[in-house]
Design a protein around this motif. Structure first.
Motif, short mmCIF file in Angstrom:
data_model
loop_
_atom_site.label_atom_id
_atom_site.label_comp_id
_atom_site.label_asym_id
_atom_site.label_seq_id
_atom_site.Cartn_x
_atom_site.Cartn_y
_atom_site.Cartn_z
N ALA A 1 0.82 -1.21 0.00
CA ALA A 1 0.00 0.00 0.00
C ALA A 1 0.85 1.26 0.00
O ALA A 1 0.39 2.32 -0.41
CB ALA A 1 -0.93 0.00 1.21
N SER A 2 2.09 1.17 0.42
CA SER A 2 2.98 2.33 0.45
C SER A 2 3.90 2.40 -0.76
O SER A 2 4.06 3.46 -1.36
CB SER A 2 3.84 2.28 1.71
N VAL A 3 4.49 1.29 -1.11
CA VAL A 3 5.52 1.28 -2.15
C VAL A 3 4.94 1.37 -3.57
O VAL A 3 5.49 2.09 -4.41
CB VAL A 3 6.42 0.03 -2.00
N LEU A 4 3.86 0.67 -3.83
CA LEU A 4 3.31 0.68 -5.19
C LEU A 4 2.88 2.08 -5.66
O LEU A 4 3.27 2.50 -6.75
CB LEU A 4 2.16 -0.32 -5.31
N PRO A 5 2.10 2.82 -4.88
CA PRO A 5 1.75 4.17 -5.34
C PRO A 5 2.98 5.07 -5.49
O PRO A 5 3.07 5.87 -6.42
CB PRO A 5 0.82 4.71 -4.26
N PHE A 6 3.93 4.93 -4.58
CA PHE A 6 5.16 5.73 -4.67
C PHE A 6 5.91 5.40 -5.96
O PHE A 6 6.38 6.30 -6.67
CB PHE A 6 6.05 5.48 -3.46
N PHE A 7 6.03 4.14 -6.28
CA PHE A 7 6.74 3.70 -7.49
C PHE A 7 6.08 4.26 -8.75
O PHE A 7 6.75 4.83 -9.61
CB PHE A 7 6.78 2.18 -7.52
N PHE A 8 4.76 4.12 -8.86
CA PHE A 8 4.07 4.59 -10.05
C PHE A 8 4.07 6.12 -10.14
O PHE A 8 4.18 6.68 -11.24
CB PHE A 8 2.66 4.03 -10.12
N ALA A 9 3.95 6.80 -9.02
CA ALA A 9 4.01 8.27 -9.03
C ALA A 9 5.39 8.74 -9.44
O ALA A 9 5.53 9.72 -10.18
CB ALA A 9 3.64 8.82 -7.66
N PHE B 1 4.91 11.10 -12.76
CA PHE B 1 4.79 12.53 -12.53
C PHE B 1 6.12 13.25 -12.64
O PHE B 1 7.11 12.84 -12.04
CB PHE B 1 4.18 12.81 -11.15
N PRO B 2 6.15 14.36 -13.38
CA PRO B 2 7.35 15.20 -13.41
C PRO B 2 7.49 15.99 -12.11
O PRO B 2 6.55 16.05 -11.31
CB PRO B 2 7.11 16.12 -14.60
N ALA B 3 8.63 16.61 -11.90
CA ALA B 3 8.86 17.37 -10.67
C ALA B 3 8.00 18.62 -10.60
O ALA B 3 7.64 19.05 -9.51
CB ALA B 3 10.34 17.75 -10.57
N ALA B 4 7.67 19.19 -11.73
CA ALA B 4 6.86 20.40 -11.77
C ALA B 4 6.11 20.44 -13.10
O ALA B 4 6.52 19.82 -14.08
CB ALA B 4 7.74 21.64 -11.62
N PRO B 5 5.03 21.22 -13.16
CA PRO B 5 4.30 21.33 -14.43
C PRO B 5 5.12 22.11 -15.46
O PRO B 5 6.03 22.86 -15.11
CB PRO B 5 3.02 22.07 -14.05
N SER B 6 4.79 21.94 -16.73
CA SER B 6 5.55 22.61 -17.78
C SER B 6 5.40 24.13 -17.72
O SER B 6 6.33 24.86 -18.03
CB SER B 6 5.12 22.09 -19.15
N THR B 7 4.25 24.61 -17.31
CA THR B 7 4.06 26.05 -17.08
C THR B 7 3.64 26.26 -15.64
O THR B 7 2.70 25.61 -15.16
CB THR B 7 2.98 26.63 -18.01
N PRO B 8 4.33 27.11 -14.89
CA PRO B 8 3.99 27.33 -13.49
C PRO B 8 2.57 27.91 -13.34
O PRO B 8 2.18 28.78 -14.12
CB PRO B 8 5.03 28.32 -13.01
N PRO B 9 1.81 27.44 -12.35
CA PRO B 9 0.45 27.93 -12.17
C PRO B 9 0.40 29.34 -11.58
O PRO B 9 -0.61 30.01 -11.64
CB PRO B 9 -0.20 26.92 -11.24
N SER B 10 1.50 29.78 -10.95
CA SER B 10 1.54 31.12 -10.35
C SER B 10 2.99 31.56 -10.20
O SER B 10 3.93 30.80 -10.43
CB SER B 10 0.86 31.10 -8.98
#
Length: 83
Positions: free
Chosen positions: A59-67, A71-80
């Motif tokens: 329950a801890s490792v699988l979501p961490f692995f897939f995330a 997921f990138p470290a930040a979005p391509s365009t900053p939201p603010s």
């Protein structure tokens, strides 16, 4: 708690940060609440303790692995500007 707030600053605009932070903190608490009934249900004898530990690890490792893969470290365009 600081991780959820930092993620909401990086990924959400100012108008959505409160909701994002609240949902993240609630999900964290909900995981703890679910373990109280789940632990005794999965582990009725001491010999079943490895099964409980394995369920917690999955329950801890699988979501961490897939995330981490998706997921990138930040979005391509900053939201603010704060992001």
């Amino acid at each position: 708690m600081g991780t959820v707030a930092r993620l909401s600053v990086v990924w959400f605009p100012e108008t959505e940060r409160l909701a994002a932070t609240s949902l993240g903190n609630t999900a964290n608490a909900l995981g703890t609440v679910l373990m109280y009934p789940l632990g005794p249900w999965l582990c009725t004898r001491s010999s079943e303790l490895p099964r409980l530990v394995g369920a917690l690890a999955a329950a801890s490792v699988l979501p961490f692995f897939f995330a981490t893969l998706y997921f990138p470290a930040a979005p391509s365009t900053p939201p603010s500007a704060a992001a």
